[in-house]
Design a protein around this motif. Structure first.
Motif, PDB file in Angstrom:
ATOM      1  N   HIS A 518      52.942  45.514  39.084  1.00 62.27           N
ATOM      2  CA  HIS A 518      53.254  44.559  38.018  1.00 62.27           C
ATOM      3  C   HIS A 518      54.751  44.667  37.702  1.00 62.27           C
ATOM      4  O   HIS A 518      55.263  45.779  37.528  1.00 62.27           O
ATOM      5  N   ARG A 550      58.114  41.903  26.068  1.00 60.91           N
ATOM      6  CA  ARG A 550      56.985  40.979  25.932  1.00 60.91           C
ATOM      7  C   ARG A 550      55.840  41.656  25.170  1.00 60.91           C
ATOM      8  O   ARG A 550      55.784  42.887  25.079  1.00 60.91           O
ATOM      9  N   GLU A 554      49.625  40.958  26.126  1.00 57.99           N
ATOM     10  CA  GLU A 554      49.779  39.990  27.221  1.00 57.99           C
ATOM     11  C   GLU A 554      49.937  40.736  28.552  1.00 57.99           C
ATOM     12  O   GLU A 554      49.319  40.376  29.563  1.00 57.99           O
ATOM     13  N   ILE A 555      50.751  41.771  28.532  1.00 55.41           N
ATOM     14  CA  ILE A 555      50.971  42.548  29.762  1.00 55.41           C
ATOM     15  C   ILE A 555      49.666  43.252  30.169  1.00 55.41           C
ATOM     16  O   ILE A 555      49.300  43.276  31.347  1.00 55.41           O
ATOM     17  N   ASP A 557      46.620  42.228  29.570  1.00 53.64           N
ATOM     18  CA  ASP A 557      45.710  41.227  30.145  1.00 53.64           C
ATOM     19  C   ASP A 557      46.110  40.874  31.575  1.00 53.64           C
ATOM     20  O   ASP A 557      45.260  40.683  32.451  1.00 53.64           O
ATOM     21  N   GLU A 558      47.416  40.782  31.799  1.00 57.87           N
ATOM     22  CA  GLU A 558      47.873  40.471  33.167  1.00 57.87           C
ATOM     23  C   GLU A 558      47.477  41.587  34.129  1.00 57.87           C
ATOM     24  O   GLU A 558      47.077  41.334  35.263  1.00 57.87           O
ATOM     25  N   ALA A 559      47.595  42.814  33.640  1.00 58.08           N
ATOM     26  CA  ALA A 559      47.235  43.967  34.490  1.00 58.08           C
ATOM     27  C   ALA A 559      45.749  43.912  34.842  1.00 58.08           C
ATOM     28  O   ALA A 559      45.353  44.166  35.989  1.00 58.08           O
ATOM     29  N   ARG A 561      43.867  41.238  34.994  1.00 58.64           N
ATOM     30  CA  ARG A 561      43.662  40.144  35.966  1.00 58.64           C
ATOM     31  C   ARG A 561      44.100  40.563  37.365  1.00 58.64           C
ATOM     32  O   ARG A 561      43.468  40.245  38.360  1.00 58.64           O
ATOM     33  N   LEU A 562      45.213  41.286  37.415  1.00 61.10           N
ATOM     34  CA  LEU A 562      45.769  41.707  38.703  1.00 61.10           C
ATOM     35  C   LEU A 562      44.777  42.600  39.465  1.00 61.10           C
ATOM     36  O   LEU A 562      44.582  42.441  40.667  1.00 61.10           O
ATOM     37  N   GLU A 565      41.974  40.531  40.756  1.00 60.94           N
ATOM     38  CA  GLU A 565      42.410  39.725  41.905  1.00 60.94           C
ATOM     39  C   GLU A 565      42.602  40.569  43.159  1.00 60.94           C
ATOM     40  O   GLU A 565      42.319  40.136  44.260  1.00 60.94           O
TER      41      GLU A 565
END
Ligand code: COA
Ligand code: AMP
Length: 635
Positions: A518, A550, A554-555, A557-559, A561-562, A565
């Motif tokens: 990330h 940031r 948010e970070i 949640d991105e982690a 999702r990553l 994926e």
């Protein structure tokens, strides 16, 4: 001397005579020259020089021997509301035809075929068709993301991939084809052909240059006969988590595997040919290979292929319905499945609705079986509940209550005693054996018995480094435990970074590799925290790069999702917490174990080697804020 003790002693003192006798359960095209080939020790091979075919032994032999009309496989799919039965004759013919289809695509002895499919009969047919031709199958679990599939394709270099349009998870269809296409796009070694089963609920888009539909692949082909193989030829590769993102390709041979599984069906599971045996595991895992497909079929049993869950398909009575309907005598599943059932039906009301009189035993494996779950299962089912211990690498149980040999009293928390063939020891860090009751690494004296992995696919050096080099002369299980004064084994914890999530094996190192990618993450650690249903689930702790401003959520949640994926939903990675710093030793090692204890609310001591003890307090606060417990007390 008792039967178990005598059998165990003989298996270790006269392994060649012991396994040669067991090999009588298998039909050989040519006898072996050496039962145990130790010429490349510490790499050992069983039944060197012998020739046979696993598919012949699983199907054709039974057709010829009077089981043609006996059900070989019952497909039970509550998610599609379907039940289908294949007799041994029908399954043999379907496998021979699909082997013909693979041969028509150029698949030969030694070629690899990846099977990326849901729990449908065609998946079993594809596995056995490979075995028929001497091609090496590698089944990839459907809950992995495209990237995980890609690393397996890159390593195995399959000539053909067999897949399906979709799998079915409660509430959603899992589209396989986009994942397959993305994986193939990402690799250098492309398969020549993909054979795709179109399921009625979803039509996948096929690439006319590369893809062929399952039925089209079968059109006009001649059924293929069994190819006579060396006992030491590979039957399959199954990838399992290593300590890095690069999974390990566990190899299984033909001869030793068939002998060990056939032996285990009667002696461990106490099942006879003709009976119905059900291992409720996905074929993507080793339990599915050994005890949904090969073991029961080699032994002439009827196996159940279940496309559903223990709960929610439609309710917590799902397993009991299958047991009644198909007259199952032995069930094998993971403790997590029982925790899920118990959570929804603590009083066992669903159990009362079904006739379970044929069920003789429940076997649990894949993770530590907590005594509570064991007790609940015993009380509800009123049959022996056998916790047994094994690993993808070992292929069949290392520690069990071998009820077919001699039923020992159950000690909750212990999978009982080492199984014949497995010379299990507890050692200290120097490799010296520990006395009864003392904890240490669990190792197995070499040679391992037949059926265990002889090496990793194309990676002898990695096999040696991972399993054989730490304690010369022994196989390192990477589990720690102890043996009590009565010889009962207790498996306590992994000694590496593997965690066990709902009976599925995951590497925290592999998740960390994804998080580290990330762009805002400077450093990270993943720990497995206790979970009432799944045993453990991974959470991430992230330290951000200097200047990143940031929002932390948010970070996080991105982690999340990553990881979904890159590794897939099976990782059950739902939480990443931003922290200021990570606790480390003075030599820079991240103190994951201490953080895990803090998250679980366990007692912990501040390690003497810690660089800055204040960081542990910061971590405790961050974990508490995220909903994890503060330590009960602290030494
Ligand atoms: N294909 C695609 N996705 C899959 C999948 C598959 N074959 N299997 C699981 N998943 C998905 C699930 O849908 C879930 O996705 P979500 O995050 O969108 O909800 C995720 O992966 C996690 O799956 P899981 O941990 O299995 O949770 P669950 O809530 O679906 O089921 C249990 C929980 C306990 C019922 C289930 O894990 C179970 O039956 N375990 C038995 C384990 C087992 O058979 N082990 C083999 C060794 S014996
Ligand atoms: P897998 O290779 O996925 O089968 O996972 C193997 C690991 O699961 C082992 O190394 C153990 O850590 C754990 N395991 C499997 N069965 C048991 C058991 N009966 N008791 C304790 N741990 C188990």
């Amino acid at each position: 001397m008792q039967r178990l003790e005598e059998t165990y002693r003989r298996s270790l003192e006269e392994p060649e005579a012991f396994w040669a006798e067991a090999a009588g359960a298998i039909e050989w095209d040519e006898p072996w020259q050496r039962v145990l080939d130790d010429s490349r020790a510490p790499f050992y091979r069983w039944f060197a020089g012998g020739r046979m075919n696993t598919c012949h032994n699983a199907l054709d032999r039974h057709v010829e021997g009077g089981r043609a009309d006996q059900p070989a496989l019952i497909y039970d799919s509550p998610v599609t509301d379907a039940v289908a039965t294949f007799t041994y004759l029908e399954l043999r013919d379907a496998v021979a035809r699909f082997a013909g289809a693979l041969a028509a695509q150029g698949v030969e002895h030694g070629d690899r075929v990846i099977v990326y499919m849901p729990m449908v009969p065609e998946a079993v047919i594809a596995m056995l068709a490979c075995a028929r031709l001497g091609a090496i199958h590698s089944v990839v679990f459907g809950g992995f993301a495209a990237n995980e599939l890609a690393t397996r394709i890159e390593d195995a270099k399959p000539k053909v991939i067999v897949s399906a349009s979709c799998g079915i998870e409660p509430g959603r269809l899992v589209e396989y084809k986009p994942l397959l296409d993305a994986a193939i796009d990402a690799v250098a070694s492309k398969p020549q052909r993909c054979i795709v089963l179109q399921r009625p609920m979803l039509q996948a888009e096929l690439d006319p240059q590369r893809d062929v539909e399952w039925n089209d692949a079968l059109a006009g082909v001649e059924p293929a006969a069994c190819v006579s193989l060396d006992a030491t030829d590979p039957l399959y590769i199954i990838y399992t988590s290593g300590t890095t993102g690069q999974p390990k390709g566990i190899l299984r041979d033909n001869g030793g595997h068939a002998v060990a599984l056939a032996w285990s069906m009667k002696n461990i599971y106490d099942v006879d040919p003709g009976e119905v045996y059900w291992a409720a595991s996905d074929i993507g895992w080793t339990v599915g290979h050994s005890y949904t497909v090969y073991g029961p079929l080699l032994h002439g049993c009827t196996t159940v292929l279940y496309e559903g869950k223990p709960v929610g398909t439609p309710d917590a009575g799902a397993y009991w319905r299958v047991i009644e309907q198909h007259r199952v005598c032995t069930l094998f599943t993971a403790p997590t499945a029982f925790r899920a059932i118990r959570q929804q039906d603590p009083e066992g009301r669903q159990i009362e609705r079904y006739d379970l009189s044929r069920l003789r035993a429940l076997f649990l494996a894949g993770e530590r079986c907590d005594p509570d779950t064991l007790k609940w299962a015993e009380e509800q089912l009123r049959v022996p509940v056998v916790d047994h211990y094994w690993q993808t690498e070992t292929g069949w149980p290392v520690v069990a209550n071998c009820i077919g040999l001699e039923r020992l009293p159950v000690v909750p928390g212990s999978p009982t005693k080492p199984v014949p063939g497995w010379d299990l020891r507890v050692v200290d860090d120097e490799g010296t054996e520990r006395p009864a009751g003392e904890i240490g690494p669990l190792v197995v004296k070499l040679p391992l018995p037949p059926g265990s992995s002889p090496t990793l696919w194309n990676a002898d050096v990695r096999f040696h480094e991972t399993y054989l080099s730490r304690f010369p002369g022994y196989y390192q299980t990477a589990d720690a435990g102890y043996v009590d004064e009565n010889g009962y084994v207790f498996v306590m914890a992994r000694t590496d970074d593997i965690i066990n999530v709902a009976g599925h094996r995951l590497s925290t190192g592999a998740i960390e590799e994804v998080l580290a990618a990330h762009p805002d993450v400077a450093e990270c650690a993943v720990i497995g925290v206790a979970d009432a249903l799944k045993g453990q689930i991974p959470i991430g702790l992230l330290v951000l790069k200097a200047g990143v401003e940031r929002a932390h959520d948010e970070i996080g949640d991105e982690a999340v999702r990553l990881v979904r994926e890159r590794i897939g939903p099976v990782a059950v990675f739902k939480k990443a917490i931003v922290v200021e710093r990570l606790p480390k030793t003075r030599s820079g090692k991240i103190l994951r174990g201490t953080m895990r204890r803090i998250a679980d609310g366990d007692e912990y001591t501040t390690p003497a080697t810690i660089d800055d003890p204040a960081i542990l307090d910061e971590i405790a606060v961050a974990l508490e804020r995220a909903g994890y417990s503060r330590p009960i007390s602290r030494a």
